[in-house]
Write an enzyme that holds these catalytic residues in place. Structure first.
Site, PDB file in Angstrom:
ATOM      1  N   GLY A 170      -9.398 -17.960 -64.870  1.00 25.49           N
ATOM      2  CA  GLY A 170      -9.928 -18.929 -65.835  1.00 25.49           C
ATOM      3  C   GLY A 170      -9.271 -20.291 -65.876  1.00 25.49           C
ATOM      4  CD  GLU A 201      -3.078 -17.177 -70.342  1.00 26.11           C
ATOM      5  OE1 GLU A 201      -4.239 -17.089 -69.923  1.00 26.11           O
ATOM      6  OE2 GLU A 201      -2.452 -16.248 -70.856  1.00 26.11           O
ATOM      7  CG  ASP A 202      -8.605 -18.988 -69.419  1.00 26.29           C
ATOM      8  OD1 ASP A 202      -7.605 -18.389 -69.903  1.00 26.29           O
ATOM      9  OD2 ASP A 202      -9.596 -18.367 -68.993  1.00 26.29           O
ATOM     10  CG  ASP A 231      -9.349 -13.857 -77.817  1.00 25.21           C
ATOM     11  OD1 ASP A 231      -9.202 -13.823 -79.035  1.00 25.21           O
ATOM     12  OD2 ASP A 231     -10.362 -13.389 -77.261  1.00 25.21           O
ATOM     13  CE  LYS A 241     -11.829 -17.418 -78.466  1.00 31.75           C
ATOM     14  NZ  LYS A 241     -12.551 -16.204 -78.041  1.00 31.75           N
TER      15      LYS A 241
HETATM   16  P1  IMP Z   1      -6.065 -12.440 -74.633  1.00 27.87           P
HETATM   17  O1  IMP Z   1      -5.242 -11.523 -73.769  1.00 27.87           O
HETATM   18  O2  IMP Z   1      -6.827 -11.679 -75.690  1.00 27.87           O
HETATM   19  O3  IMP Z   1      -5.271 -13.597 -75.224  1.00 27.87           O
HETATM   20  O4  IMP Z   1      -7.230 -13.053 -73.771  1.00 27.87           O
HETATM   21  C1  IMP Z   1      -6.989 -13.598 -72.571  1.00 27.87           C
HETATM   22  C2  IMP Z   1      -8.193 -13.692 -71.657  1.00 27.87           C
HETATM   23  O5  IMP Z   1      -9.439 -13.240 -72.236  1.00 27.87           O
HETATM   24  C3  IMP Z   1      -8.402 -15.143 -71.320  1.00 27.87           C
HETATM   25  O6  IMP Z   1      -7.542 -15.563 -70.277  1.00 27.87           O
HETATM   26  C4  IMP Z   1      -9.858 -15.165 -70.947  1.00 27.87           C
HETATM   27  O7  IMP Z   1     -10.021 -14.816 -69.594  1.00 27.87           O
HETATM   28  C5  IMP Z   1     -10.485 -14.086 -71.830  1.00 27.87           C
HETATM   29  N1  IMP Z   1     -11.124 -14.701 -73.016  1.00 27.87           N
HETATM   30  C6  IMP Z   1     -10.672 -14.701 -74.290  1.00 27.87           C
HETATM   31  N2  IMP Z   1     -11.516 -15.373 -75.103  1.00 27.87           N
HETATM   32  C7  IMP Z   1     -12.531 -15.804 -74.312  1.00 27.87           C
HETATM   33  C8  IMP Z   1     -13.734 -16.584 -74.574  1.00 27.87           C
HETATM   34  O8  IMP Z   1     -14.036 -17.014 -75.701  1.00 27.87           O
HETATM   35  N3  IMP Z   1     -14.532 -16.844 -73.494  1.00 27.87           N
HETATM   36  C9  IMP Z   1     -14.233 -16.397 -72.237  1.00 27.87           C
HETATM   37  N4  IMP Z   1     -13.136 -15.679 -71.952  1.00 27.87           N
HETATM   38  C10 IMP Z   1     -12.284 -15.392 -72.985  1.00 27.87           C
END
Ligand code: IMP
Length: 178
Positions: A48, A102-103, A106, A134
């Site tokens: 991402g 990171e993109d 979340d 977020k």
């Molecule tokens: P985390 O581990 O929950 O912080 O999420 C990390 C990964 O989930 C990110 O690097 C994204 O690839 C994916 N992700 C989380 N939210 C979104 C979104 O709103 N759109 C697309 N991908 C997301």
């Protein structure tokens, strides 16, 4: 910009290219100030981050190196049944300043796992730069050092972010239209 359909879902325009560029430059300028006396390694987290990474690095005026890594999980024998592995890190990062790119952050699970793995490799420092964050979804205490934009807890697409593998090539960001 119009409403678009990706697979079975509809998305509406959310963050324009101009707004993205402003946020990217804001992050770059903070990093340029903070790493004046260092030659950091920028580690892009695939898939991402590729667009953010490219635009960010164009505005970085430090001596630096770049590399990309990917977090892969496979079924294993630890308590959660899932084992994480970092793919692609071939260089020695000991004694180096690392900036993880990171993109989006979340829940923070990815970030914490990456940090866990990398902190065993004796880097001098590890900081996190993310385009999007977020806060309402974030469940960890780990600090996020550089944030482009904070967004509500909604699903976004484009500028590297995908829905089921699609939409990464969009040059601006869309949000699920429900
Ligand atoms: P985390 O581990 O929950 O912080 O999420 C990390 C990964 O989930 C990110 O690097 C994204 O690839 C994916 N992700 C989380 N939210 C979104 C979104 O709103 N759109 C697309 N991908 C997301």
């Amino acid at each position: 910009m119009d409403i678009i359909t990706v697979k079975d879902k509809s998305f509406k325009p959310y963050i324009s290219e101009e707004e993205l560029q402003t946020s990217v430059e804001k992050v770059a300028s903070k990093i340029n100030d903070d790493y004046k006396d260092s030659a950091p390694i920028f580690l892009g987290i695939l898939n991402g981050s590729f667009m953010f990474f490219g635009d960010l690095l164009k505005s970085i005026d430090l001596e630096c190196t770049v590399s990309f890594v990917k977090l892969a999980s496979y079924e294993g024998t630890n308590s959660t049944g899932e084992v994480n592995q970092l793919i692609g890190l071939n260089e020695d990062i000991s004694g180096k300043d690392i900036i993880l790119v990171e993109d989006i952050v979340d829940t923070g699970n990815t970030l914490v796992k990456l940090h866990e793995i990398l902190s065993k490799k004796n880097a001098k420092s590890i900081k996190i730069a993310t385009l999007l964050y977020k806060p309402a979804a974030y469940k960890k205490d780990h600090p996020i050092d550089y944030v482009g934009l904070e967004i509500p807890n909604a699903f976004v697409l484009g500028y590297g972010l995908d829905y089921d593998g699609l939409g990464r090539n969009l040059s601006s960001i869309y949000v699920l239209n429900d």
